[in-house]
Design a protein around this motif. Structure first.
Motif, mmCIF file in Angstrom:
data_model
loop_
_atom_site.group_PDB
_atom_site.id
_atom_site.type_symbol
_atom_site.label_atom_id
_atom_site.label_comp_id
_atom_site.label_asym_id
_atom_site.label_seq_id
_atom_site.Cartn_x
_atom_site.Cartn_y
_atom_site.Cartn_z
ATOM 1 N N ASP A 244 2.077 -10.355 -1.053
ATOM 2 C CA ASP A 244 2.031 -9.536 0.156
ATOM 3 C C ASP A 244 0.560 -9.284 0.477
ATOM 4 O O ASP A 244 -0.103 -8.481 -0.187
ATOM 5 C CB ASP A 244 2.771 -8.223 -0.080
ATOM 6 N N LEU A 246 -0.900 -7.674 2.675
ATOM 7 C CA LEU A 246 -1.267 -6.339 3.132
ATOM 8 C C LEU A 246 -1.228 -5.281 2.028
ATOM 9 O O LEU A 246 -1.653 -4.154 2.244
ATOM 10 C CB LEU A 246 -0.339 -5.915 4.273
ATOM 11 N N ALA A 247 -0.736 -5.639 0.855
ATOM 12 C CA ALA A 247 -0.532 -4.646 -0.197
ATOM 13 C C ALA A 247 -1.837 -4.052 -0.706
ATOM 14 O O ALA A 247 -1.897 -2.865 -1.036
ATOM 15 C CB ALA A 247 0.253 -5.258 -1.351
ATOM 16 N N SER A 267 5.455 -3.364 9.393
ATOM 17 C CA SER A 267 4.873 -3.892 8.167
ATOM 18 C C SER A 267 5.167 -2.963 7.007
ATOM 19 O O SER A 267 4.733 -3.173 5.900
ATOM 20 C CB SER A 267 3.360 -4.056 8.302
ATOM 21 N N TYR A 287 1.716 0.973 4.379
ATOM 22 C CA TYR A 287 0.480 0.557 3.710
ATOM 23 C C TYR A 287 -0.634 1.548 3.999
ATOM 24 O O TYR A 287 -0.979 1.790 5.151
ATOM 25 C CB TYR A 287 0.066 -0.833 4.197
ATOM 26 N N ARG A 289 -4.517 1.929 2.787
ATOM 27 C CA ARG A 289 -5.613 1.331 2.033
ATOM 28 C C ARG A 289 -6.927 1.982 2.433
ATOM 29 O O ARG A 289 -7.159 2.280 3.607
ATOM 30 C CB ARG A 289 -5.674 -0.181 2.296
ATOM 31 N N THR A 295 -4.045 4.037 9.539
ATOM 32 C CA THR A 295 -2.729 3.765 8.962
ATOM 33 C C THR A 295 -1.732 3.592 10.098
ATOM 34 O O THR A 295 -1.624 4.439 10.985
ATOM 35 C CB THR A 295 -2.287 4.935 8.057
ATOM 36 N N ASN A 302 -2.320 -4.237 11.128
ATOM 37 C CA ASN A 302 -2.662 -4.232 9.703
ATOM 38 C C ASN A 302 -3.281 -5.552 9.267
ATOM 39 O O ASN A 302 -4.223 -5.578 8.473
ATOM 40 C CB ASN A 302 -1.422 -3.910 8.869
ATOM 41 N N HIS A 306 -6.905 -6.217 7.649
ATOM 42 C CA HIS A 306 -7.025 -6.976 6.402
ATOM 43 C C HIS A 306 -8.021 -8.125 6.558
ATOM 44 O O HIS A 306 -8.850 -8.383 5.681
ATOM 45 C CB HIS A 306 -5.657 -7.510 6.001
#
Length: 491
Positions: A244, A246-247, A267, A287, A289, A295, A302, A306
């Protein structure tokens, strides 16, 4: 397409129709072709002295001599056992190809015919380009099966080639696709770089250390890995990973990012949790991050964040994004303003409808370069090319071609990007103009739609229907965003 490739594609694909009548979908068929073709290629190359990746008890020879139920049972056993090979370093490509592999051909007679079809060809004797062409042809035919949903992983090849040409890749650069699908962008980058004058070390670097891809769907990762393998890319270690994107921040940085993130709004992921009474519940996990600007549950926003993260300073990106990324408020506005400040966002290509297998999509390609931290914004001007207004394309009767993108490339001017000139379809907008627009809206257009002025010269009904659907879906996404923002404000 060359005659050997087109002939073999026809032969292999004709059998797909037989299997479909027996309940095996096109996607499952291509997957089974992948397993069997890898077994056959490994056996052929081992026969001429190269080390085999597959233990003798699971190789092609162990399979091809069987028939009936014995063939069925042994094939299932091969898939299960090869999927478990994780310890040996050389098994990396095996693990990628056979991870979670299952036999979808439940009738022994049909499996026997497919094994015979693969066995009748000398695959290792085919040129790498032809092998790759055959597999790409199968993937495209699979994408054309709209009902199967595989088209979402297939970006039109003329568009991919234009994006690669615009970025002017150089030997020694690393290229990454965080939503690689079946590997179209990576292959286009490989073909572009292969056409440059390269010395021996540069050729080795291109094959083994240049291209990298990630996708969240295991079956798609398998197809992409096989696609790379048949083109001679990666060797024993597949450049494609199942993950993943986006994790988390992967930590690695790349010179070039090419991507068409999957269409769709969400997502967020769901996780199982236990309540006090022992009952399982589903909890939505968005997600969050530290490297993300905002967010949001918007998948494409997203991915855009990324991609900004994984680019090296000075790195270049070309990303296919739907219209809502250009105008959505809230997190969308925050991300756009920061991107304009932190990166040199220099070109936007507005794409026509009718070029993707996912119907009704209104999309764009955003080109930008990552810059070092600065108090002043890096974006000086955004050039917008309108390939949408008054242009109609369809997948069958008028598909997008390289010729349709030639004027864009001429206007983009890859060799001297700062010497551009405005044209009817290519306009310049300054940074001040962009940030002064409501919500820093980049959904910019200026050409008059002739279809609205001339009711006797409307596009075909299917084109109108597709555009109406796209407009309704965009409006619905806007309402969902407002609903989420109100919910968060109350929470």
């Amino acid at each position: 397409m060359s005659t050997p490739a087109s002939s073999l594609i026809g032969k292999v694909w004709n059998y797909a129709h037989v299997l479909r009548d027996a309940g095996v979908g096109y996607g499952d068929y291509v997957e089974q072709i992948t397993y069997l073709l890898f077994l056959k290629l490994d056996y052929e190359t081992a026969s001429v002295g190269r080390p085999s990746l597959i233990p003798p008890e699971y190789n092609w020879a162990s399979l091809v001599r069987l028939d009936g139920d014995a063939l069925q049972v042994h094939y299932q056993h091969i898939l299960a056992e090869l999927g478990r090979l994780k310890e040996a370093q050389q098994a990396t490509i095996l693990q990628t190809i056979f991870n979670k592999a299952q036999n979808k051909i439940t009738q022994p007679a049909l499996l026997r015919r497919l094994v015979g079809l693969i066995d009748s060809e000398d695959w290792s004797g085919l040129d790498i380009d032809i092998k790759g062409e055959i597999y790409e042809g199968l993937l495209q035919k699979n994408a054309e099966d709209v009902k199967g949903g595989a088209g979402q992983y297939f970006t039109p090849r003329p568009l991919i080639r234009a994006m690669v040409q615009a970025l002017r890749l150089e030997p020694g650069q690393t290229v990454f696709d965080p939503a690689c699908g079946t590997g179209g962008f990576l292959l286009a980058a490989y073909e572009y770089l292969s056409g440059l004058p390269l010395d021996r070390d540069q050729k080795i670097f291109l094959r083994e250390h240049t291209l990298f891809g990630v996708d969240i769907v295991d079956s798609v990762v398998r197809l992409a890995a096989m696609n790379m393998y048949l083109h001679g890319i990666g060797g024993l270690h597949s450049p494609i990973r199942a993950a993943d994107s986006l994790a988390a921040d992967p930590g690695t940085r790349y010179d070039v990012v090419l991507a068409n993130p999957p269409f769709g709004k969400k997502s967020a992921i769901e996780a199982s949790t236990s309540t006090e009474n022992g009952k399982a519940s589903r909890e939505k996990v968005v997600y969050e991050r530290d490297d993300f600007i905002a967010t949001t549950s918007n998948k494409q926003l997203n991915f855009l964040q990324h991609i900004k993260t994984v680019l090296k300073i000075g790195g270049k990106a070309a990303v296919v994004l739907p219209d809502n990324v250009l105008f959505e408020g809230g997190a969308g506005e925050t991300i756009r303003r920061r991107l304009l400040h932190d990166c040199e966002v220099h070109t936007l290509l507005r794409l026509p409808t009718g070029i993707f297998y996912a119907q009704g999509v209104k999309a764009n390609v955003l080109f930008f370069e990552k810059r070092p931290a600065s108090e002043t914004p890096w974006t000086r001007e955004l050039w917008v090319y309108d390939l949408r207004t008054n242009l109609n394309f369809t997948l069958k009767t008028n598909p997008l071609s390289d010729k349709d993108l030639s004027d864009f490339l001429a206007c983009y001017n890859p060799e001297a990007r700062h010497g551009r000139q405005e044209t009817e379809r290519f306009r310049r907008f300054s940074y001040d103009e962009l940030v002064a627009r409501d919500k820093a809206n980049l959904d910019i257009f200026w050409l008059k739609d002739k279809g609205l002025e001339d009711s006797l010269n409307l596009p075909p009904p299917e084109v109108l229907a597709r555009e109406i659907i796209a407009d309704l879906e965009a409006a619905l996404e806007g309402f969902r965003t407002v609903e989420e923002e109100l919910g968060e404000a109350r929470g």
